[in-house]
Design a protein around this motif. Structure first.
Motif: not given
Length: 306
Positions: A162-163, A166-167, A225-226, A151, A154, A232
């Protein structure tokens, strides 16, 4: 006198909980990022993640030292029982922290696993050995730290990180929530007397409110997260940790070690608890100031690099 002793023991129980919560919230992101670096597939990416973590570890770990000191002074019986029964996970925790200070990311994973084993034993049977319950709790702690780390990433300036973050955050959020539900359903089976205690009207209201808050925050976390939601994911993750920790402490009170030690039985004398108040009262502002100074340096360093 008994009322005074009960009051002082409760105050120190709350203070100990606050100190441990501060350690978890302040150190959680650093531990999580370091754990996630073990999953990075490229050496350059691993290096970036390790550079990002550990900047404030020295300041954060002082809260863990303070928690040990408070436990030793305020609840010596509990301290002795924990030290005698949980010496293996405590040694693993110390080893993990030392490895981490030496620059090994695996030390963060070892420290998180050890913390989970300790927490699982404190909530469980205090047998001193591995059990399915302690392993589940340990998995939950590692997942929770990884969630905090992902988190926080992000907000990283590099798009590739960042990608991945997120996963990772989504995966570990699901893992942390699944283990949380499992532990909540499992605890009454280990300590049946808690079911009766939880049926007290005041306890029902308190724990019911906390469970509702955990549910709403969990939904908000998954929504954020979506890409939806007002705040945040890091804020929701920290809030979830804090609510879970508060619910755990509230559900176990007035025990300090469920099924083994009550709060008054474990507490030192009233004179000792009063005397300790002066020392810790002076120390807390200094630690908070030191933590603030460390984070200020970290933020300035990050701004200069970016």
């Amino acid at each position: 006198m008994n009322e005074l002793h009960t009051f002082l023991a409760t105050v120190w129980f709350v203070l100990l909980g606050i100190i441990i919560a501060l350690y978890v919230l302040l150190e959680g992101c650093d531990l999580g990022v370091s754990i996630l670096s073990l999953l990075a597939y490229k050496p350059a990416l691993r290096h970036q993640l390790r550079e990002y973590s550990g900047r404030t570890g020295q300041a954060n770990e002082l809260w863990l030292v303070l928690a040990g000191g408070v436990l030793f002074g305020a609840f010596p019986t509990a301290y002795t029982l924990i030290l005698h029964t949980l010496y293996i996970p405590l040694i693993l925790l110390l080893g993990g922290l030392l490895m981490r200070r030496a620059g090994f990311a695996s030390g963060s994973l070892l420290a998180a696993v050890a913390q989970g084993l300790i927490l699982g034993e404190l909530m469980g049977s205090m047998s001193g050995g591995l059990t399915p319950f302690t392993l589940v709790v340990s998995l939950g702690v590692v997942s929770g730290y990884a969630l905090l780390g992902a988190s926080s990433l992000l907000n990283h300036p590099h798009g590739s990180i960042k990608t991945l973050a997120k996963r990772w955050a989504m995966a570990f959020a699901v893992g942390a929530l699944a283990t949380l539900v499992t532990v909540l359903l499992w605890i009454p089976a280990i300590h049946p007397y808690l079911s009766t205690r939880w049926q007290h009207p005041a306890t029902v209201v308190l724990l019911g409110g906390l469970l509702l808050a955990v549910l709403l925050v969990s939904i908000a976390l998954l929504r954020s997260l979506r890409g939806h939601g007002r705040y945040s994911p890091l804020k929701w993750s920290l809030t979830l940790f804090l609510l879970t920790f508060t619910g755990l402490a509230a559900s176990l009170y007035p025990d300090i070690i469920p099924g083994h030690l009550g709060l008054e039985q474990a507490a030192a004398s009233s004179k000792t608890l009063i005397f300790m108040s002066f020392g810790v009262g002076l120390l807390l502002p200094l630690l908070l100031a030191y933590n603030g100074f460390q984070y200020l340096l970290f933020n300035k360093s990050s701004e200069q690099k970016n």
